[in-house]
Motif scaffolding. Structure first.
Motif, PDB file in Angstrom:
ATOM      1  N   PRO A 163       0.808  -1.228   0.000  1.00  0.00           N
ATOM      2  CA  PRO A 163       0.000   0.000   0.000  1.00  0.00           C
ATOM      3  C   PRO A 163       0.841   1.279   0.000  1.00  0.00           C
ATOM      4  O   PRO A 163       0.423   2.299  -0.546  1.00  0.00           O
ATOM      5  CB  PRO A 163      -0.827  -0.118   1.291  1.00  0.00           C
ATOM      6  N   GLY A 164       2.035   1.208   0.592  1.00  0.00           N
ATOM      7  CA  GLY A 164       2.876   2.411   0.643  1.00  0.00           C
ATOM      8  C   GLY A 164       3.891   2.499  -0.473  1.00  0.00           C
ATOM      9  O   GLY A 164       4.545   3.536  -0.626  1.00  0.00           O
ATOM     10  N   PHE A 165       4.037   1.425  -1.252  1.00  0.00           N
ATOM     11  CA  PHE A 165       5.030   1.414  -2.334  1.00  0.00           C
ATOM     12  C   PHE A 165       4.579   0.373  -3.344  1.00  0.00           C
ATOM     13  O   PHE A 165       4.858  -0.811  -3.217  1.00  0.00           O
ATOM     14  CB  PHE A 165       6.422   1.089  -1.780  1.00  0.00           C
ATOM     15  N   GLY A 166       3.838   0.810  -4.335  1.00  0.00           N
ATOM     16  CA  GLY A 166       3.130  -0.100  -5.219  1.00  0.00           C
ATOM     17  C   GLY A 166       3.988  -0.972  -6.084  1.00  0.00           C
ATOM     18  O   GLY A 166       3.500  -1.960  -6.641  1.00  0.00           O
ATOM     19  N   THR A 167       5.292  -0.647  -6.231  1.00  0.00           N
ATOM     20  CA  THR A 167       6.161  -1.479  -7.070  1.00  0.00           C
ATOM     21  C   THR A 167       6.791  -2.625  -6.277  1.00  0.00           C
ATOM     22  O   THR A 167       7.564  -3.408  -6.847  1.00  0.00           O
ATOM     23  CB  THR A 167       7.269  -0.627  -7.689  1.00  0.00           C
ATOM     24  N   GLN A 168       6.487  -2.733  -4.982  1.00  0.00           N
ATOM     25  CA  GLN A 168       6.971  -3.841  -4.152  1.00  0.00           C
ATOM     26  C   GLN A 168       5.817  -4.796  -3.862  1.00  0.00           C
ATOM     27  O   GLN A 168       4.660  -4.380  -3.795  1.00  0.00           O
ATOM     28  CB  GLN A 168       7.560  -3.322  -2.842  1.00  0.00           C
ATOM     29  N   ALA A 169       6.169  -6.036  -3.676  1.00  0.00           N
ATOM     30  CA  ALA A 169       5.173  -7.054  -3.330  1.00  0.00           C
ATOM     31  C   ALA A 169       5.115  -7.200  -1.809  1.00  0.00           C
ATOM     32  O   ALA A 169       6.144  -7.373  -1.157  1.00  0.00           O
ATOM     33  CB  ALA A 169       5.517  -8.388  -3.971  1.00  0.00           C
ATOM     34  N   CYS A 170       3.905  -7.101  -1.268  1.00  0.00           N
ATOM     35  CA  CYS A 170       3.671  -7.377   0.157  1.00  0.00           C
ATOM     36  C   CYS A 170       2.828  -8.631   0.257  1.00  0.00           C
ATOM     37  O   CYS A 170       1.620  -8.605   0.527  1.00  0.00           O
ATOM     38  CB  CYS A 170       2.984  -6.193   0.832  1.00  0.00           C
ATOM     39  N   GLY A 171       3.454  -9.769  -0.022  1.00  0.00           N
ATOM     40  CA  GLY A 171       2.770 -11.042   0.034  1.00  0.00           C
ATOM     41  C   GLY A 171       1.806 -11.220  -1.122  1.00  0.00           C
ATOM     42  O   GLY A 171       1.944 -10.627  -2.190  1.00  0.00           O
ATOM     43  N   GLY A 172       0.812 -12.066  -0.887  1.00  0.00           N
ATOM     44  CA  GLY A 172      -0.184 -12.360  -1.900  1.00  0.00           C
ATOM     45  C   GLY A 172      -1.369 -13.054  -1.247  1.00  0.00           C
ATOM     46  O   GLY A 172      -1.637 -12.883  -0.056  1.00  0.00           O
ATOM     47  N   LEU A 173      -2.074 -13.858  -2.061  1.00  0.00           N
ATOM     48  CA  LEU A 173      -3.214 -14.597  -1.537  1.00  0.00           C
ATOM     49  C   LEU A 173      -2.699 -15.771  -0.716  1.00  0.00           C
ATOM     50  O   LEU A 173      -2.192 -16.754  -1.255  1.00  0.00           O
ATOM     51  CB  LEU A 173      -4.097 -15.083  -2.698  1.00  0.00           C
ATOM     52  N   ASP A 174      -2.817 -15.643   0.631  1.00  0.00           N
ATOM     53  CA  ASP A 174      -2.321 -16.662   1.561  1.00  0.00           C
ATOM     54  C   ASP A 174      -0.810 -16.856   1.447  1.00  0.00           C
ATOM     55  O   ASP A 174      -0.297 -17.955   1.730  1.00  0.00           O
ATOM     56  CB  ASP A 174      -3.040 -17.999   1.359  1.00  0.00           C
ATOM     57  N   THR A 175      -0.097 -15.828   1.035  1.00  0.00           N
ATOM     58  CA  THR A 175       1.366 -15.879   0.985  1.00  0.00           C
ATOM     59  C   THR A 175       1.937 -14.627   1.644  1.00  0.00           C
ATOM     60  O   THR A 175       1.233 -13.622   1.816  1.00  0.00           O
ATOM     61  CB  THR A 175       1.884 -15.975  -0.459  1.00  0.00           C
ATOM     62  N   TYR A 176       3.233 -14.690   1.993  1.00  0.00           N
ATOM     63  CA  TYR A 176       3.858 -13.605   2.745  1.00  0.00           C
ATOM     64  C   TYR A 176       5.260 -13.353   2.177  1.00  0.00           C
ATOM     65  O   TYR A 176       5.993 -14.295   1.861  1.00  0.00           O
ATOM     66  CB  TYR A 176       3.981 -13.975   4.232  1.00  0.00           C
ATOM     67  N   THR A 177       5.595 -12.080   2.079  1.00  0.00           N
ATOM     68  CA  THR A 177       6.959 -11.707   1.701  1.00  0.00           C
ATOM     69  C   THR A 177       7.772 -11.570   2.981  1.00  0.00           C
ATOM     70  O   THR A 177       7.424 -10.803   3.885  1.00  0.00           O
ATOM     71  CB  THR A 177       6.973 -10.386   0.934  1.00  0.00           C
ATOM     72  N   VAL A 178       8.870 -12.336   3.081  1.00  0.00           N
ATOM     73  CA  VAL A 178       9.672 -12.406   4.292  1.00  0.00           C
ATOM     74  C   VAL A 178      10.991 -11.666   4.057  1.00  0.00           C
ATOM     75  O   VAL A 178      11.601 -11.776   2.976  1.00  0.00           O
ATOM     76  CB  VAL A 178       9.932 -13.872   4.689  1.00  0.00           C
ATOM     77  N   TYR A 179      11.453 -10.938   5.103  1.00  0.00           N
ATOM     78  CA  TYR A 179      12.666 -10.123   5.015  1.00  0.00           C
ATOM     79  C   TYR A 179      13.611 -10.449   6.171  1.00  0.00           C
ATOM     80  O   TYR A 179      13.199 -10.907   7.235  1.00  0.00           O
ATOM     81  CB  TYR A 179      12.341  -8.619   5.083  1.00  0.00           C
ATOM     82  N   ASN A 180      14.879 -10.166   5.943  1.00  0.00           N
ATOM     83  CA  ASN A 180      15.872 -10.111   7.011  1.00  0.00           C
ATOM     84  C   ASN A 180      16.033  -8.646   7.389  1.00  0.00           C
ATOM     85  O   ASN A 180      16.295  -7.809   6.539  1.00  0.00           O
ATOM     86  CB  ASN A 180      17.209 -10.695   6.540  1.00  0.00           C
ATOM     87  N   THR A 181      15.859  -8.327   8.675  1.00  0.00           N
ATOM     88  CA  THR A 181      15.881  -6.922   9.102  1.00  0.00           C
ATOM     89  C   THR A 181      17.282  -6.337   9.138  1.00  0.00           C
ATOM     90  O   THR A 181      17.437  -5.120   9.297  1.00  0.00           O
ATOM     91  CB  THR A 181      15.253  -6.788  10.497  1.00  0.00           C
ATOM     92  N   GLY A 182      18.325  -7.143   9.029  1.00  0.00           N
ATOM     93  CA  GLY A 182      19.702  -6.654   9.095  1.00  0.00           C
ATOM     94  C   GLY A 182      20.281  -6.677  10.495  1.00  0.00           C
ATOM     95  O   GLY A 182      21.436  -6.289  10.688  1.00  0.00           O
TER      96      GLY A 182
END
Length: 271
Positions: free
Chosen positions: A103-122
């Motif tokens: 919602p805050g950056f439309g060119t990035q994926a924030c998961g999907g239908l029953d899926t999640y985008t996972v990150y390493n915070t550093g």
């Protein structure tokens, strides 16, 4: 967000291929102090919902989790998840499954239908992963199957019936014992009362008889001219003057009954 990631985002935004099918960035090696994409997953593992962000994005969610010293972050639309372990690698899916624009950056994926985008915070480069969800699910299903096949419901009612019947038997025994005790007590009290009554009655009769004897003795003493009755023979209620034998003995010593006393008898005496 690093300069490299910002450049990638700008390129994707300007590229005609930047559609829902390729919003998810490929996984990269973790970099200390910088958030990186770890992959698209169908399960969160041990990650928990930390906050719902209206303008959610990779940078917004990873910053929130990094401020809480969490090692891992994940997004699904407006939801931001934090934790300290990656989801199990068995739940890793193709990047094309994460198709929800942030919602805050439309060119990035924030998961999907029953899926999640996972990150390493550093925060750390070396991060573990959660146990496989399939093993926990299978063990839970085995436990459920075992509990369903166990005839617990059959044994429980039986035990309940047995437990409920035993107090009834015990209560019946108690009632019979109490009734027997009451009967024995009543009989004992009645017997004791009867014995006490007869003893008191006999004592009273003896007192009356003794009093009667004393009265008879007093009467005999008065009527006999003050001569007490013989103690050896007891108290006599008959008048000795009425006894013909005694009268005969007394008359033998004084006047002969078989002589004629109509004529005067002269006796010679020494003067």
């Amino acid at each position: 967000m690093s300069l490299r990631q910002f450049a990638v985002a700008v390129i994707l935004a300007l590229s005609p291929l930047a559609d829902a099918a390729n919003l998810e960035q490929p996984a990269t090696d973790p970099v200390p102090g910088t958030d990186t994409v770890h992959g698209c997953y169908k399960s969160l593992g041990v990650l928990v919902l930390e906050q719902t962000i209206d303008f959610n994005s990779q940078g917004a969610c990873t910053t929130l989790c990094r401020n809480k010293t969490n090692l891992v972050a994940a997004t699904n639309a407006k939801d931001c998840y934090c934790g300290d372990k990656y989801p199990n690698k068995a739940d890793l899916v193709d990047d094309s499954e994460c198709t929800e624009p942030c919602p805050g950056f439309g060119t990035q994926a924030c998961g999907g239908l029953d899926t999640y985008t996972v990150y390493n915070t550093g925060e750390r480069v070396s991060v573990g992963e959660a146990p496989a969800a399939s093993s926990s699910t299978s063990s839970a299903s085995k436990t459920s199957t075992t509990s369903s096949n166990t005839p617990a419901s059959t044994s429980d009612p039986t035990e309940t019936v047995t437990a409920s019947s035993e107090p009834e038997k015990g209560s019946g025994t108690n009632v019979a014992g109490i009734a027997a005790g009451v009967v024995v007590g009543v009989v004992a009290i009645t017997a004791f009362g009867g014995a006490a009554f007869f003893w008191l009655r006999r004592k009273r009769n003896a007192e009356i008889e003794e009093e009667h004897r004393r009265n008879a003795a007093v009467n005999a003493f008065i009527s006999g001219g003050g001569k007490p009755p013989s103690s050896s023979g007891g108290l006599s209620m008959t008048d000795s003057r009425l006894d013909p034998v005694m009268n005969r003995r007394m008359s033998d010593g004084s006047i002969a009954d078989n002589q004629d006393y109509s004529r005067r008898i002269l006796r010679v005496t020494n003067a």
